[in-house]
Design a protein around this motif. Structure first.
Motif, mmCIF file in Angstrom:
data_model
loop_
_atom_site.group_PDB
_atom_site.id
_atom_site.type_symbol
_atom_site.label_atom_id
_atom_site.label_comp_id
_atom_site.label_asym_id
_atom_site.label_seq_id
_atom_site.Cartn_x
_atom_site.Cartn_y
_atom_site.Cartn_z
ATOM 1 N N VAL A 199 0.837 -1.207 0.000
ATOM 2 C CA VAL A 199 0.000 0.000 0.000
ATOM 3 C C VAL A 199 0.867 1.251 0.000
ATOM 4 N N ALA A 200 1.956 1.217 0.776
ATOM 5 C CA ALA A 200 2.856 2.376 0.834
ATOM 6 C C ALA A 200 3.451 2.676 -0.541
ATOM 7 N N ARG A 201 3.796 1.650 -1.282
ATOM 8 C CA ARG A 201 4.387 1.864 -2.608
ATOM 9 C C ARG A 201 3.365 2.444 -3.595
ATOM 10 N N TRP A 202 2.118 2.080 -3.428
ATOM 11 C CA TRP A 202 1.085 2.592 -4.329
ATOM 12 C C TRP A 202 0.640 3.997 -3.968
ATOM 13 N N THR A 203 0.708 4.344 -2.694
ATOM 14 C CA THR A 203 0.184 5.639 -2.251
ATOM 15 C C THR A 203 1.265 6.695 -2.061
ATOM 16 N N GLY A 204 2.519 6.250 -1.921
ATOM 17 C CA GLY A 204 3.591 7.197 -1.634
ATOM 18 C C GLY A 204 3.699 7.558 -0.162
ATOM 19 N N LEU A 205 2.880 6.964 0.678
ATOM 20 C CA LEU A 205 2.951 7.190 2.117
ATOM 21 C C LEU A 205 4.066 6.345 2.721
ATOM 22 N N SER A 206 4.507 6.700 3.917
ATOM 23 C CA SER A 206 5.474 5.863 4.613
ATOM 24 C C SER A 206 4.784 4.596 5.106
#
Length: 202
Positions: A52-59
């Motif tokens: 999910v982090a890779r798709w959203t750019g969130l940490s």
């Protein structure tokens, strides 16, 4: 250790319970950071968090916090009640995971990578025992499992269904699955059992 010599959780002094709670959360987040930085594979939930982090750019830590909060919504139909430990879990595991990822040097060779995996799995196992022995509420993800058990599923089946689902979804999203994931699956349960000898659960 016989059951008669085990101290009930509720009789432990509150400062000790809080120390176990927040020490466990810090250690859990550190364990996640170690596995992520190993590059050799994460535990099932953290494969999902990383994807999910890779798709959203969130940490990853931010994703852990958001997912924990969303998962708690599933507690409503399952009639689960959060405690201080539940709320603290949602907030602090992600913060400590981000801090560990920021501070740890990336593993530049397989030896360091496997050291990270070993330390990460051991940290998560010990953290689980510390957290549970504080007796302040289930973690948000474990609360879903115990809710399914109350509906009639076995612990083994409910845990398997949850973890295979998040593992598959995380892999499809680009989370890291590898030998570290397999080691986590094989070792975290036995290590948790070993650590209960230090911090008996009642």
């Amino acid at each position: 250790m016989s059951e008669a010599t085990v101290t009930p959780i509720g009789s432990l002094p509150l400062p000790l319970r809080l120390l176990r709670l927040y020490g466990g959360l810090a250690l859990y987040g550190t364990g996640i950071g170690l596995q992520v930085e190993s590059g050799l594979g994460n535990g099932p939930w953290d494969v999902f968090h990383q994807g999910v982090a890779r798709w959203t750019g969130l940490s990853i830590g931010t994703v852990i916090i958001i997912v924990g909060a969303v998962v708690m919504l599933a507690w409503i139909p399952l009639r689960q009640r959060p405690g201080l430990g539940t709320i603290s879990n949602v907030i602090f595991v992600g913060l400590f995971a981000d801090a560990a990822i920021l501070l740890l040097p990336s593993s530049g060779n397989p030896v360091l990578g496997w050291l990270y995996v070993a330390l990460g799995v051991s940290s998560i196992a010990l953290a689980t025992v510390l957290y549970i022995s504080a007796g302040m509420g289930a973690g948000p993800r474990d609360g879903v499992m115990t809710g399914l058990v109350r509906l009639g599923l076995s612990v083994r089946l409910s845990r398997f269904l949850i973890e295979i689902t998040v593992l598959a979804a995380g892999w499809l999203l680009g989370g890291t699955v590898g030998l570290g994931t397999l080691l986590f699956a094989l070792a975290v349960g036995p290590l948790t059992q070993v650590f209960t000898r230090w911090f008996p659960l009642r």
